[in-house]
Design an enzyme around this catalytic site. Structure first.
Site, PDB file in Angstrom:
ATOM      1  N   CYS A  91       0.813  -1.220   0.000  1.00  0.00           N
ATOM      2  CA  CYS A  91       0.000   0.000   0.000  1.00  0.00           C
ATOM      3  C   CYS A  91       0.849   1.274   0.000  1.00  0.00           C
ATOM      4  O   CYS A  91       0.629   2.174  -0.815  1.00  0.00           O
ATOM      5  CB  CYS A  91      -0.982  -0.001   1.165  1.00  0.00           C
ATOM      6  N   HIS A 127      -2.395   1.063   6.845  1.00  0.00           N
ATOM      7  CA  HIS A 127      -2.798   0.984   5.437  1.00  0.00           C
ATOM      8  C   HIS A 127      -3.058   2.378   4.878  1.00  0.00           C
ATOM      9  O   HIS A 127      -3.490   3.277   5.594  1.00  0.00           O
ATOM     10  CB  HIS A 127      -4.065   0.131   5.287  1.00  0.00           C
ATOM     11  N   ASP A 183      -6.058   1.555  -4.039  1.00  0.00           N
ATOM     12  CA  ASP A 183      -5.020   1.084  -3.125  1.00  0.00           C
ATOM     13  C   ASP A 183      -4.518  -0.287  -3.528  1.00  0.00           C
ATOM     14  O   ASP A 183      -5.148  -0.991  -4.315  1.00  0.00           O
ATOM     15  CB  ASP A 183      -5.547   1.050  -1.688  1.00  0.00           C
TER      16      ASP A 183
END
Length: 160
Positions: free
Chosen positions: A79, A124, A136
């Site tokens: 990510c 994240h 993402d």
């Protein structure tokens, strides 16, 4: 004298005779001053102008790239490697850590978020695409994709 390695790191006022070199993450790499050591510095927010529409277009070019833990290239990324790559295409250097990226921006409310902002959860990060969507690198199951924002993330504006 304070030296900065990138355009978005901060310089700090240090006592005369102290020289500190800061990395992109804002951590003191070296400090020289009559035997004294400097404490790590907080990273300064990135103030570079960012074309957020172009950031979203770049993020969309990454859709379909496989998820790879620790990766930072179009061969595979995680990510924060993905968001690092996206912003690098626009001359903005981000660290390879969701929490460190969060600290380099300015928090905005969900209602004030615009496409091109970061969407950050604990551990994240992704790029806000607008319309309650995030782009993402989620995991090996979804790879890099655009999907609905979930939970209660923090929205972070990188740059001016």
């Amino acid at each position: 004298m304070t030296t900065s390695t990138t355009s978005h790191t901060s310089t700090s006022s240090a006592p005369v005779g102290r020289r500190t070199l800061f990395a992109a993450s804002g951590v003191a790499l070296a400090s020289l001053a009559l035997g004294a050591t400097a404490a790590p510095a907080e990273a300064a927010p990135i103030t570079t102008a960012v074309n957020r529409r172009a950031v979203v277009e770049t993020a969309r070019r990454g859709i379909g790239v496989r998820y790879r833990s620790g990766g930072t290239t179009t061969s595979g990324w995680d990510c924060s490697g993905f968001t690092q790559w996206v912003f690098a295409q626009h001359g903005v250097s981000l660290p390879h850590s969701a929490s460190a990226q969060k600290r380099l921006g300015r928090k905005v409310s969900k209602g004030a978020a615009v496409p091109g902002d970061l969407v950050v959860w604990p551990g994240h990060v992704g790029v806000y695409a607008g319309g309650n969507q995030v782009i993402d690198a989620g995991n090996r199951r979804v790879n890099t994709s655009q999907r609905k924002v979930w939970g209660r993330p923090t929205y972070v504006r990188i740059g001016a």
